[in-house]
Design a protein around this motif. Structure first.
Motif, PDB file in Angstrom:
ATOM      1  N   GLY A 193       0.787  -1.224   0.000  1.00 10.82           N
ATOM      2  CA  GLY A 193       0.000   0.000   0.000  1.00 10.82           C
ATOM      3  C   GLY A 193       0.815   1.267   0.000  1.00 10.82           C
ATOM      4  N   ASP A 194       2.119   1.203   0.310  1.00  9.80           N
ATOM      5  CA  ASP A 194       2.977   2.379   0.220  1.00  9.80           C
ATOM      6  C   ASP A 194       3.241   2.711  -1.252  1.00  9.80           C
ATOM      7  N   ILE A 195       3.923   3.826  -1.493  1.00 12.80           N
ATOM      8  CA  ILE A 195       4.111   4.324  -2.869  1.00 12.80           C
ATOM      9  C   ILE A 195       5.576   4.644  -3.106  1.00 12.80           C
ATOM     10  N   VAL A 196       6.052   4.285  -4.287  1.00 10.24           N
ATOM     11  CA  VAL A 196       7.379   4.684  -4.752  1.00 10.24           C
ATOM     12  C   VAL A 196       7.217   5.557  -5.993  1.00 10.24           C
ATOM     13  N   VAL A 197       7.844   6.717  -5.971  1.00 11.37           N
ATOM     14  CA  VAL A 197       7.935   7.591  -7.137  1.00 11.37           C
ATOM     15  C   VAL A 197       9.395   7.573  -7.572  1.00 11.37           C
ATOM     16  N   ALA A 198       9.643   7.169  -8.808  1.00 14.44           N
ATOM     17  CA  ALA A 198      11.021   6.910  -9.242  1.00 14.44           C
ATOM     18  C   ALA A 198      11.726   8.188  -9.682  1.00 14.44           C
ATOM     19  N   ASP A 199      12.752   8.597  -8.925  1.00 15.55           N
ATOM     20  CA  ASP A 199      13.594   9.702  -9.395  1.00 15.55           C
ATOM     21  C   ASP A 199      14.693   9.197 -10.331  1.00 15.55           C
ATOM     22  N   ARG A 200      14.886   7.880 -10.355  1.00 17.36           N
ATOM     23  CA  ARG A 200      15.856   7.235 -11.253  1.00 17.36           C
ATOM     24  C   ARG A 200      15.381   5.807 -11.488  1.00 17.36           C
ATOM     25  N   VAL A 201      15.670   5.285 -12.685  1.00 15.02           N
ATOM     26  CA  VAL A 201      15.340   3.888 -12.980  1.00 15.02           C
ATOM     27  C   VAL A 201      16.592   3.183 -13.483  1.00 15.02           C
ATOM     28  N   TYR A 202      16.907   2.059 -12.848  1.00 16.13           N
ATOM     29  CA  TYR A 202      18.048   1.236 -13.244  1.00 16.13           C
ATOM     30  C   TYR A 202      17.611   0.142 -14.213  1.00 16.13           C
ATOM     31  N   ASP A 203      18.502  -0.172 -15.158  1.00 17.45           N
ATOM     32  CA  ASP A 203      18.332  -1.341 -16.015  1.00 17.45           C
ATOM     33  C   ASP A 203      18.839  -2.548 -15.240  1.00 17.45           C
ATOM     34  N   LEU A 204      17.919  -3.353 -14.744  1.00 18.61           N
ATOM     35  CA  LEU A 204      18.273  -4.471 -13.882  1.00 18.61           C
ATOM     36  C   LEU A 204      19.186  -5.474 -14.583  1.00 18.61           C
ATOM     37  N   GLY A 231      12.193  19.176 -12.486  1.00 21.33           N
ATOM     38  CA  GLY A 231      10.955  19.876 -12.165  1.00 21.33           C
ATOM     39  C   GLY A 231       9.854  18.947 -11.716  1.00 21.33           C
ATOM     40  N   ILE A 232       9.730  17.797 -12.364  1.00 24.37           N
ATOM     41  CA  ILE A 232       8.645  16.880 -12.018  1.00 24.37           C
ATOM     42  C   ILE A 232       8.945  16.181 -10.693  1.00 24.37           C
ATOM     43  N   VAL A 233      10.223  15.958 -10.373  1.00 29.06           N
ATOM     44  CA  VAL A 233      10.575  15.403  -9.064  1.00 29.06           C
ATOM     45  C   VAL A 233      10.276  16.418  -7.968  1.00 29.06           C
ATOM     46  N   GLN A 234      10.566  17.696  -8.243  1.00 27.37           N
ATOM     47  CA  GLN A 234      10.229  18.734  -7.278  1.00 27.37           C
ATOM     48  C   GLN A 234       8.723  18.794  -7.022  1.00 27.37           C
ATOM     49  N   LEU A 235       7.944  18.649  -8.090  1.00 26.92           N
ATOM     50  CA  LEU A 235       6.486  18.613  -7.929  1.00 26.92           C
ATOM     51  C   LEU A 235       6.075  17.434  -7.052  1.00 26.92           C
ATOM     52  N   ALA A 236       6.676  16.261  -7.272  1.00 32.06           N
ATOM     53  CA  ALA A 236       6.343  15.087  -6.464  1.00 32.06           C
ATOM     54  C   ALA A 236       6.681  15.317  -4.998  1.00 32.06           C
ATOM     55  N   ARG A 237       7.794  15.979  -4.727  1.00 27.20           N
ATOM     56  CA  ARG A 237       8.152  16.271  -3.337  1.00 27.20           C
ATOM     57  C   ARG A 237       7.135  17.221  -2.703  1.00 27.20           C
ATOM     58  N   ASP A 238       6.686  18.189  -3.484  1.00 32.83           N
ATOM     59  CA  ASP A 238       5.679  19.122  -2.983  1.00 32.83           C
ATOM     60  C   ASP A 238       4.372  18.395  -2.662  1.00 32.83           C
ATOM     61  N   VAL A 239       3.938  17.527  -3.558  1.00 34.30           N
ATOM     62  CA  VAL A 239       2.688  16.795  -3.352  1.00 34.30           C
ATOM     63  C   VAL A 239       2.803  15.862  -2.155  1.00 34.30           C
ATOM     64  N   ARG A 240       3.967  15.243  -1.982  1.00 36.88           N
ATOM     65  CA  ARG A 240       4.163  14.329  -0.845  1.00 36.88           C
ATOM     66  C   ARG A 240       3.962  15.040   0.490  1.00 36.88           C
ATOM     67  N   ARG A 241       4.322  16.318   0.552  1.00 37.03           N
ATOM     68  CA  ARG A 241       4.181  17.070   1.806  1.00 37.03           C
ATOM     69  C   ARG A 241       2.743  17.469   2.098  1.00 37.03           C
ATOM     70  N   ARG A 242       1.856  17.276   1.126  1.00 40.95           N
ATOM     71  CA  ARG A 242       0.484  17.755   1.268  1.00 40.95           C
ATOM     72  C   ARG A 242      -0.483  16.589   1.487  1.00 40.95           C
ATOM     73  N   ASP A 243      -1.758  16.913   1.581  1.00 41.28           N
ATOM     74  CA  ASP A 243      -2.771  15.887   1.851  1.00 41.28           C
ATOM     75  C   ASP A 243      -3.213  15.218   0.556  1.00 41.28           C
ATOM     76  N   TRP A 244      -2.243  14.567  -0.122  1.00 38.63           N
ATOM     77  CA  TRP A 244      -2.553  13.941  -1.408  1.00 38.63           C
ATOM     78  C   TRP A 244      -3.578  12.820  -1.256  1.00 38.63           C
ATOM     79  N   ALA A 245      -3.630  12.183  -0.069  1.00 38.60           N
ATOM     80  CA  ALA A 245      -4.539  11.068   0.133  1.00 38.60           C
ATOM     81  C   ALA A 245      -5.998  11.497   0.116  1.00 38.60           C
ATOM     82  N   ASN A 246      -6.244  12.808   0.142  1.00 39.66           N
ATOM     83  CA  ASN A 246      -7.621  13.291   0.030  1.00 39.66           C
ATOM     84  C   ASN A 246      -8.234  12.972  -1.324  1.00 39.66           C
ATOM     85  N   GLU A 247      -7.408  12.596  -2.297  1.00 39.54           N
ATOM     86  CA  GLU A 247      -7.937  12.178  -3.588  1.00 39.54           C
ATOM     87  C   GLU A 247      -8.722  10.870  -3.476  1.00 39.54           C
TER      88      GLU A 247
END
Length: 358
Positions: A193-204, A231-247
């Motif tokens: 139930g937790d969430i990962v937002v990828a700031d980097r993706v490795y080729d396994l 910019g999009i990672v910064q947006l994700a950090r901003d959203v993480r600090r807010r009440d995103w679960a209200n969606e």
């Protein structure tokens, strides 16, 4: 006093005026094909409307590569007056204040993921890029009105890369997301139930199999990775600090610990297999060579590599549906839909908070 907007409406038919409005909302020149999609009209209809507006002196065009791009002609007095009136309405909070319209493409791999995303777009219309079927809906953010294209692709990095490249060419999106589920590579940190937002993706799978005299056959890792745009990672950090679960509806945003899902902005390792054994050679490689990776999946590499080549903002948003060792059909039946809903909620919180400068 008759407004400039009313004067323009009197001069133009409905399609031409809507075309002007769409150009006014855009922060950059727009292709005729993109206008046709935004207005849900045929490309030939958009081309005809643009040609008429150009003859009237309301728009200008320029050629960039193989595309003809269109924008308002700000040297035209009526257009300038219209913009000034709209700016005044925006300052007063008027109902006719302009808002930018942008395009997002959201890919999913599984039906459960698609259902979770589509729930945010109750009114959808069919779309298509070559032979790939999309559904298209509108989503009103706090700062941007979004046209959202959604498709279910199935699993795989190669398939994802092909579809992302085709969508970039055909739809000219401002943002591409892959929303779905993943397996936790850090089960002590990230649970179901937790969430990962990828700031980097490795080729396994990147590396070389070689022969060592002492050890025999050995695998030598040669790390390859792609990063998300700042910019999009910064947006994700901003959203993480807010009440995103209200969606999500009340009481539905809970992880396996009974708490609001934790959001980690960390790397993902993406390969071509389903991970169901924490002791496998590939999971050992993740822990040894990509030990900052929070999760493993099968599509994020294709997304990030294709987006990197077109310098397009892209982000993988993944809900944790298993922790590798505990993966089984019964657990998937419970946690895949829930983890997908959590990921979709965070993705649409991103769209809600996004600004054009992001």
């Amino acid at each position: 006093v008759t407004s400039t907007a009313d004067q323009l409406r009197a001069l133009l038919d409905d399609t031409a005026f809507r075309t002007l409005e769409s150009l006014a909302r855009s922060s950059a020149p727009v292709s005729g094909r993109a206008l046709a999609r935004a207005l849900n009209i045929a490309p030939t209809t958009a081309t005809s409307a643009l040609a008429g507006l150009k003859r009237a002196g309301f728009v200008v065009s320029s050629v960039e590569g193989r595309s003809t791009l269109w924008r308002l002609d700000i040297s035209n007095q009526m257009i300038r007056s219209w913009q000034q009136e709209a700016a005044g309405a925006a300052a007063r909070g008027g109902e006719h204040a302009w808002r930018p319209r942008m395009t997002a493409v959201i890919f999913t791999a599984l039906q459960e993921e698609y259902v979770a995303v589509a729930a945010y777009l109750p009114e959808r219309r069919p779309g298509r890029v070559r032979t790939t079927r999309f559904e298209v809906g509108d989503f009103a953010g706090d700062h941007v009105d979004w046209t959202v294209h959604v498709a279910e692709l199935g699993a795989g990095n190669t398939r994802t890369a092909i579809e992302v490249a085709a969508a970039i060419t055909a739809l000219e999106p401002d943002l591409v997301l892959f929303v779905g589920v993943a397996a936790s590579a850090k089960p002590k940190d990230l649970v179901h139930g937790d969430i990962v937002v990828a700031d980097r993706v490795y080729d396994l799978h990147s590396g070389k199999d070689a022969r060592d005299e002492a050890e025999g056959s050995v695998h030598q890792t040669r790390p390859v990775s792609f990063t998300a745009a700042h910019g999009i990672v910064q947006l994700a950090r901003d959203v993480r600090r807010r009440d995103w679960a209200n969606e999500l509806p009340a009481g539905q945003a809970l992880n396996a610990r009974g708490a609001t899902p934790r959001v980690e902005i960390r790397p993902i390792a993406a390969g071509g297999i389903v991970h169901a054994d924490a002791r496998s050679a590939l999971m050992q490689k993740v822990r040894r060579n990509f030990n900052d990776a929070a999760a493993v999946d099968m599509e994020s590499l294709g997304l990030y590599e294709a987006a990197y080549k077109d310098t397009l903002p892209a982000l993988a948003v993944r809900g944790i549906s298993d922790c590798v060792e505990d993966k089984d059909p019964d657990a998937d039946g419970e946690w895949q839909p829930r983890a997908a809903r959590h990921a979709a909620a965070f993705a649409f919180a991103l769209l809600r908070r996004a600004e054009p400068d992001d």
